[in-house]
Design an enzyme around this catalytic site. Structure first.
Site, PDB file in Angstrom:
ATOM      1  N   LYS A  65       0.783  -1.188   0.101  1.00  0.00           N
ATOM      2  CA  LYS A  65       0.041  -0.007  -0.133  1.00  0.00           C
ATOM      3  C   LYS A  65       0.832   1.230  -0.030  1.00  0.00           C
ATOM      4  O   LYS A  65       1.650   1.348   0.832  1.00  0.00           O
ATOM      5  CB  LYS A  65      -0.972  -0.003   1.311  1.00  0.00           C
ATOM      6  CG  LYS A  65      -1.899   1.282   1.397  1.00  0.00           C
ATOM      7  CD  LYS A  65      -3.018   0.964   0.590  1.00  0.00           C
ATOM      8  CE  LYS A  65      -4.200   2.096   0.516  1.00  0.00           C
ATOM      9  NZ  LYS A  65      -3.806   3.060  -0.915  1.00  0.00           N
ATOM     10  N   LYS A  89       4.381   2.394   8.778  1.00  0.00           N
ATOM     11  CA  LYS A  89       3.409   3.240   8.851  1.00  0.00           C
ATOM     12  C   LYS A  89       2.063   2.521   9.090  1.00  0.00           C
ATOM     13  O   LYS A  89       1.270   2.685  10.004  1.00  0.00           O
ATOM     14  CB  LYS A  89       3.027   4.431   7.845  1.00  0.00           C
ATOM     15  CG  LYS A  89       2.051   5.524   7.955  1.00  0.00           C
ATOM     16  CD  LYS A  89       1.897   6.299   6.734  1.00  0.00           C
ATOM     17  CE  LYS A  89       3.111   6.868   6.247  1.00  0.00           C
ATOM     18  NZ  LYS A  89       3.147   7.942   5.180  1.00  0.00           N
ATOM     19  N   LYS A 101       5.497   1.919  -2.727  1.00  0.00           N
ATOM     20  CA  LYS A 101       5.478   3.333  -3.092  1.00  0.00           C
ATOM     21  C   LYS A 101       5.892   3.354  -4.502  1.00  0.00           C
ATOM     22  O   LYS A 101       6.412   2.533  -5.054  1.00  0.00           O
ATOM     23  CB  LYS A 101       6.463   4.087  -2.212  1.00  0.00           C
ATOM     24  CG  LYS A 101       6.144   5.666  -2.484  1.00  0.00           C
ATOM     25  CD  LYS A 101       4.918   6.139  -1.480  1.00  0.00           C
ATOM     26  CE  LYS A 101       5.132   7.374  -0.860  1.00  0.00           C
ATOM     27  NZ  LYS A 101       4.332   7.411   0.176  1.00  0.00           N
ATOM     28  N   THR A 185      -5.207  13.459   5.947  1.00  0.00           N
ATOM     29  CA  THR A 185      -3.782  13.355   6.484  1.00  0.00           C
ATOM     30  C   THR A 185      -3.760  14.466   7.547  1.00  0.00           C
ATOM     31  O   THR A 185      -3.299  14.340   8.663  1.00  0.00           O
ATOM     32  CB  THR A 185      -3.021  13.257   5.461  1.00  0.00           C
ATOM     33  OG1 THR A 185      -3.148  12.767   4.378  1.00  0.00           O
ATOM     34  CG2 THR A 185      -1.389  13.425   5.729  1.00  0.00           C
ATOM     35  N   ASN A 214      -2.088  19.540  -0.052  1.00  0.00           N
ATOM     36  CA  ASN A 214      -3.308  18.644   0.276  1.00  0.00           C
ATOM     37  C   ASN A 214      -3.383  18.149   1.792  1.00  0.00           C
ATOM     38  O   ASN A 214      -4.507  17.749   2.214  1.00  0.00           O
ATOM     39  CB  ASN A 214      -3.548  17.179  -0.606  1.00  0.00           C
ATOM     40  CG  ASN A 214      -3.397  17.809  -2.036  1.00  0.00           C
ATOM     41  OD1 ASN A 214      -4.052  18.746  -2.368  1.00  0.00           O
ATOM     42  ND2 ASN A 214      -2.978  16.864  -3.039  1.00  0.00           N
TER      43      ASN A 214
HETATM   44  N1  GLU Z   1       0.962   8.798   0.085  1.00  0.00           N
HETATM   45  C1  GLU Z   1       0.236   8.737   1.210  1.00  0.00           C
HETATM   46  C2  GLU Z   1       1.168   8.449   2.370  1.00  0.00           C
HETATM   47  O1  GLU Z   1       2.304   8.502   2.306  1.00  0.00           O
HETATM   48  C3  GLU Z   1      -1.017   8.031   1.339  1.00  0.00           C
HETATM   49  C4  GLU Z   1      -0.600   6.651   1.106  1.00  0.00           C
HETATM   50  C5  GLU Z   1      -2.200   5.767   0.781  1.00  0.00           C
HETATM   51  O2  GLU Z   1      -2.952   6.219   1.245  1.00  0.00           O
HETATM   52  O3  GLU Z   1      -2.109   4.516   0.526  1.00  0.00           O
HETATM   53  O4  GLU Z   1       1.130   7.875   3.556  1.00  0.00           O
END
Ligand code: GLU
Length: 404
Positions: A65, A89, A101, A185, A214
Site C-alpha cells: 500500500k 506506517k 510506493k 492526513t 493537500n
Molecule cells: N501517500 C500517502 C502516504 O504517504 C498515502 C498513502 C495511501 O493512502 O496509500 O501515506
C-alpha cells in the site's frame, strides 16, 4: 547520508532494540522493485519517454500500500525508502497492509491536463501486472491527486473488463472515493495534537505549518477549529506570518487568487518558518528540511511530521539532545492511509459511509495509535522516532514469526 541509508539505519536500530536484528536483511530491501519506461503522446504529436518505479517493500501484514508521486526528483532510492516507511506506517496505524510506493520522474508543471491524463494511464498500464486489490494498492502522494487516481482506476478497470475500484484509493467521492479522504492526513495529525494539548494541559498554543498543500491545508483548518493559533504558514515562495494568528479562510482565498500564501501580517523567507518559537512545528511539504544546517535553529517544543521524511537522522540526534518531542511521520501522517483503508473496505463491500462515520473512526484509530506510542516512549524514556519504529518493527516481526 541518503534517505534510504537513514531509513535503513533507523530500521536496524529498532530491530536491534527489540532483539530481532536477524530480520534486518529480510527488511532492508523491498520484496519487489520494478522500473518501467513508457512512451506518452504529447499534445505536439511527439512521443516522449518517461521513467517510473514501483517498490513493494513488504506484503507481510497485508497487500502492498502506498502512493504514487510525480516529481523530477523521483529516483530509485527515494521510492525504496518511501516504501519502507509505508510498511512501518501501516504497522503503527494498525491497518492490515504492507508497504509500497511508486513514482514517475516528471515535472507536471510542464504538462497540459491531457498530457498528464495520458501519462497517468500509461504509468498504471506499465505497472498493472504487479498491482491489484489484493496485491498492491496505490494512492496519491506528492503532486498527484484524486483526479489522477480516477484516471488510473478507470484505465485499470477497462483493461480488466470489469470495474475494480478497490485497486486504488484516494479517488474522488464521485468515482468510488471515500468521504473524508481528502482531509484525512491533516485531520489525523490535528487529532494527535489535540491529544497532546489535553494531556499536557497546554494553553495559548501556537503552531507553524510548512506547506499548504493537500495534507497541510486541512491540518491548518482543523487546528484553527481546535483553538490553536497558527502563526505561520509557508509555501515554496515564502512564509505568511502573523503573531496573532492567520485565518484559514484568508489563506485559502489568497492561495486561490494569487497562487501563494499571502501575509496577513508579515511575509518572511521560506525557510524562516523552521526557526519560529512555537509550540508545534509541522513540516508538511518536502523531505530533508530539518537537517544538519537547519536543526540548531529549531525552537519548537514539538515536531509533528506531516511530510514523509522531513528530518534527517543527523538532525534527529540533535533534536533528541534538545529534548524536542518528535511525533514522527509514520505516526503523524498515517491518517491518510488509514482512510485509504476505509475506502478500500467500502469499495469491496459496496457499503459507503457518511463523512461523520469516517472521521470518527479515523479519530479513534489514530488516537489509539498515538497513545500506544506515547506509553512506550514514556516508559522506555526514548526519542519519539525510536518509539514508533519499535512498535512498527515488532508488529512486522510478529507477522513473519506467525506466518512462517
Ligand atoms: N501517500 C500517502 C502516504 O504517504 C498515502 C498513502 C495511501 O493512502 O496509500 O501515506
Amino acid at each position: 547520508m541518503s534517505q534510504l541509508e537513514d531509513a535503513r539505519e533507523n530500521l536496524r536500530e529498532a530491530l536491534k532494540s527489540i532483539g530481532k536484528e536477524e530480520y534486518y536483511s529480510r527488511l532492508e530491501n523491498p520484496e519487489r522493485f520494478v522500473e518501467v519506461n513508457f512512451p506518452v503522446s504529447m499534445d505536439s504529436g511527439e512521443k516522449k519517454m518517461f521513467k517510473g518505479f514501483r517498490s513493494q517493500h513488504s506484503t507481510l501484514r497485508g497487500p502492498g500500500k502506498g502512493g504514487i508521486r510525480f516529481s523530477p526528483d523521483v529516483n530509485e532510492d527515494e521510492v525504496k525508502a518511501l516504501s519502507l516507511w509505508m510498511s512501518l506506517k501501516c504497522a503503527v496505524a494498525d491497518i492490515p497492509y504492507g508497504g509500497a510506493k511508486g513514482g514517475v520522474v516528471v515535472d507536471t508543471g510542464n504538462l497540459s491536463e491531457s498530457e498528464e491524463e495520458r501519462l497517468s494511464r500509461r504509468y498504471i498500464d506499465a505497472i498493472a501486472e504487479v498491482i491489484g486489490e489484493n496485491r498492491d494498492i496505490p494512492a496519491p502522494d506528492m503532486n498527484t491527486s484524486s483526479r489522477n487516481m480516477a484516471w488510473m482506476m478507470e484505465e485499470y478497470s477497462n483493461d480488466n473488463r470489469e470495474l475494480i475500484p478497490g485497486v486504488i484509493t484516494g479517488k474522488p467521492v464521485e468515482a468510488f472515493g471515500s468521504k473524508g479522504r481528502s482531509e484525512a492526513t491533516g485531520y489525523g495529525a490535528a487529532y494527535i495534537i489535540e491529544e497532546i494539548i489535553e494531556e499536557e494541559n497546554l494553553k495559548d498554543v501556537t503552531a507553524a505549518v510548512q506547506g499548504f498543500g493537500n495534507a497541510a491545508a486541512p491540518a491548518v483548518e482543523k487546528l484553527e477549529q481546535l483553538g490553536v493559533n497558527v502563526v505561520a504558514v509557508s509555501d515554496s515562495l515564502g512564509t505568511a506570518y502573523d503573531e496573532n494568528g492567520l485565518s484559514y479562510e484568508n489563506l485559502v482565498k489568497c492561495e486561490r487568487k494569487h497562487g501563494e500564501v499571502c501575509p496577513a501580517g508579515e511575509k518572511l523567507s521560506r525557510d524562516k518558518i523552521l526557526e519560529l518559537d512555537v509550540d508545534f512545528l509541522i513540516p508538511a511539504a518536502i523531505e530533508g528540511v530539518i537537517n544538519e544546517e537547519t536543526v540548531e535553529d529549531v525552537k519548537a517544543d514539538y515536531i509533528v511530521e506531516i511530510a514523509n521524511g522531513p528530518t534527517t537522522r543527523k538532525a534527529d540526534k540533535v533534536l533528541e539532545q534538545k529534548d524536542v518531542r518528535m511525533i514522527p511521520d509514520i505516526l503523524a501522517n498515517s491518517g491518510g492511509v488509514t482512510v485509504s483503508y476505509y475506502e478500500w473496505v467500502q469499495n469491496r463491500t459496496g457499503d459507503y459511509w457518511s463523512k461523520e462515520k469516517v472521521l470518527e473512526k479515523l479519530s479513534e484509530n489514530i488516537r489509539d495509535a498515538y497513545r500506544q506510542f506515547r506509553d512506550l516512549r514514556d516508559e522506555e524514556e526514548i526519542y519519539g522516532r525510536e518509539g514508533a519504529y519499535r512498535i512498527a518493527t515488532s508488529k512486522i516481526v510478529e507477522a513473519i514469526e506467525t506466518r512462517e
